[in-house]
Scaffold this active site. Structure first.
Site, PDB file in Angstrom:
ATOM      1  CG  HIS A 149       4.339 -25.916   8.264  1.00  0.00           C
ATOM      2  ND1 HIS A 149       4.582 -24.693   8.848  1.00  0.00           N
ATOM      3  CD2 HIS A 149       3.018 -26.127   8.409  1.00  0.00           C
ATOM      4  CE1 HIS A 149       3.460 -24.209   9.326  1.00  0.00           C
ATOM      5  NE2 HIS A 149       2.484 -25.052   9.076  1.00  0.00           N
ATOM      6  CG  ASP A 179       7.522 -23.013   8.711  1.00  0.00           C
ATOM      7  OD1 ASP A 179       7.613 -23.748   7.716  1.00  0.00           O
ATOM      8  OD2 ASP A 179       6.493 -22.952   9.424  1.00  0.00           O
ATOM      9  CB  SER A 256      -0.292 -22.825   8.601  1.00  0.00           C
ATOM     10  OG  SER A 256       1.097 -22.873   8.603  1.00  0.00           O
TER      11      SER A 256
END
Length: 510
Positions: A149, A179, A256
């Site tokens: 993402h 992911d 992230s």
């Protein structure tokens, strides 16, 4: 007479008061001058000897002070900042009613896309939009693991090292179901990070989260492993795998794709999400375990795409409520809600209502743990599944299959020219070609940062039939035509769900 005496006494009091005030004022002024002339000394020491208030034990049981400085020095060079950029045209802008893209991941790690100004006629003015995240260098050849993402929907990806050197990155492959994404940069003398066996990580173990939260580069926070095999239902992919390592180390937007490491400086997991109502740290973060990361990287490098073995069952974690609902005795394990027709599980003999307790003699107490174990396997791999049925234990040998119900390993061409395009391709199936009345072609299954997304408005699902007027029937044709190609390229083709021919042009040397 009495009044005169009172008046004299009053004057005496005023005179005494004035005299006292004069003396005090004189003393203050002189004292201040003396202090100003006196040199001020600031004491300095050559170093700070921190007092160790926490201690830990090594693998041999030796007690030692808990110190994060050596770990931090070891890992900072291997964690990078990732910036993704996308320029959206008016037709793309029109597809979104919100100024912030409604990606479920961005509730946690919002790519922080800027608001877009409107033009006088009401159309949104095209402008670049930027996302930010982190990544971990895992190989001297410049391979970097991050979250999908972080780079999803981007035209370009830029990587900044700890020493502030910047490189353009090529996307080698992605796996939305976990992911994860694998990038590569062309750089030398890179510091790397080794991965541990995440099965050996224990709840309560100290870990550090390293990344670039909120634009604050190279930030390190400390905490412990709070839990393992967590599922927070954040990944909406059809075959999503969630078995997160939970930690209370502070993780915020921008972390992230960054590293969760142990005190030896080895990679435990890739930070992916946080449990928060505000989008900022509220106590718990979640990381993809390093064993899943290792499998995804190996598959992308060896096969060009992730090879996922599947049982073909619908499952639920067994608990007291479920046992009562199903009117069975409670047993730790995973309840088989349904078994797919002609699936690997059905072929092996597993039935609806079985309780899976072990896979390859490893205890399985939750659905996420079962997903994690099976996700580490490939189609064609054999696993031993132990179940409880009617209070008795049974064992089955299951040959795992892919999503199409076969044991085939589906390889993707790994030629560099295809990576530059930024797409996954597959040769068009014969029945679809006949339906569209074409001789054949190559379907664009997935787009990620590369030339096609950056320079065209192509959608996923486009079927390439010609390149520069030459017929294309398989992926090898695409690679052969574009290998060593200079200048402009014209793609001709069609879509299954849209009539007519479509043309897309881009430059190989742009």
């Amino acid at each position: 007479m009495k009044n005169n005496i009172k008046t004299q006494k009053g004057w005496k009091m005023y005179l005494v008061s004035a005299l006292i005030a004069l003396v005090v004022s004189f003393g203050v002024i002189k004292g201040n001058q003396w202090l100003q002339n006196e040199p001020v000394t600031i004491q300095k020491v050559s170093g700070v000897n921190g007092q160790h208030v926490l201690y830990t034990a090594d693998d041999e049981g030796n007690i030692k002070p808990l110190d994060f400085t050596n770990t931090t020095e070891k890992v900072l060079d291997a964690v990078v900042h990732i910036k993704s950029m996308r320029t959206m045209g008016n037709e793309n802008m029109g597809r979104f009613e919100y100024r912030r893209l409604p990606d479920p991941f961005r509730e946690f790690f919002g790519d922080r896309f800027n608001d877009s100004p409107q033009m006088p006629d009401g159309r949104l003015q095209p402008r670049p939009m930027y996302g930010s995240g982190s990544g971990v260098i895992i190989n001297e050849k410049g391979y970097i693991i991050t979250n999908n993402h972080v780079i999803d929907n981007a035209d370009e990806v830029e990587v900044t090292l700890y020493d502030n050197k910047t490189y353009k990155a090529t996307v080698m492959g992605t796996d939305p179901s976990t992911d994860l994404a694998l990038l590569q940069i062309k750089a030398d003398n890179l510091k790397t990070m080794a991965m541990v066996n995440s099965d050996d990580v224990k709840v309560g173990e100290w870990v550090l989260a390293v990344g670039n939260p909120m634009g604050l580069n190279s930030t390190v926070t400390a905490g412990i492993v709070s839990a393992k095999a967590r599922n927070i239902n954040i990944n909406k992919e059809k075959f999503a795998v969630e078995s997160f390592i939970q930690t209370d180390a502070a993780i915020n937007p921008g972390n992230s794709g960054g590293a969760l490491v142990n005190l030896e400086g080895n990679l435990v997991g890739i930070n992916t999400a946080i449990a928060s109502q505000t989008g900022s740290y509220s106590g718990y973060g979640f990381a993809v375990p390093s064993n899943i990361v290792t499998k995804v990287v190996e598959d992308i490098l060896k096969y060009g795409s992730v090879q996922r073995g599947m049982l073909g069952v619908t499952i639920r974690t067994m608990d007291g409520t479920l046992a009562k609902e199903k009117e069975v005795d409670f047993s730790k394990g995973v309840w088989v809600e349904n078994v797919g027709e002609n699936s690997a599980a059905e072929k092996a003999g597993i039935e609806k209502g079985d309780i899976i307790t072990k896979v390859n003699d490893v205890l399985v107490n939750t659905s996420p743990r079962l997903q994690e174990i099976i996700a580490s396997k490939r189609p064609g791999d054999e696993v031993t599944v132990t179940v409880k049925r009617d209070g008795k234990e049974k064992t089955f040998r299951v040959i795992l299959e892919n999503s199409k119900g076969t044991t085939d390993i589906i390889k993707k061409e790994k030629k560099e020219v295809l990576n530059l395009l930024g797409a996954d391709f597959e040769t068009l199936e014969v029945d679809i070609a006949e339906k569209l009345d074409i001789d054949g072609g190559v379907k664009v299954v997935r787009l990620y940062p590369g030339k096609i997304r950056k320079e065209t408005q192509m959608r996923e699902g486009f079927i390439i039939t010609h390149i520069d007027g030459k017929k294309v029937k398989d992926i090898e044709d695409v690679a052969d035509i574009l290998e060593d190609k200079d200048g402009g390229v014209m793609l001709e083709g069609t879509y299954e769900d849209r009539p007519g021919k479509y043309y897309y042009a881009f430059g190989m040397d742009s």
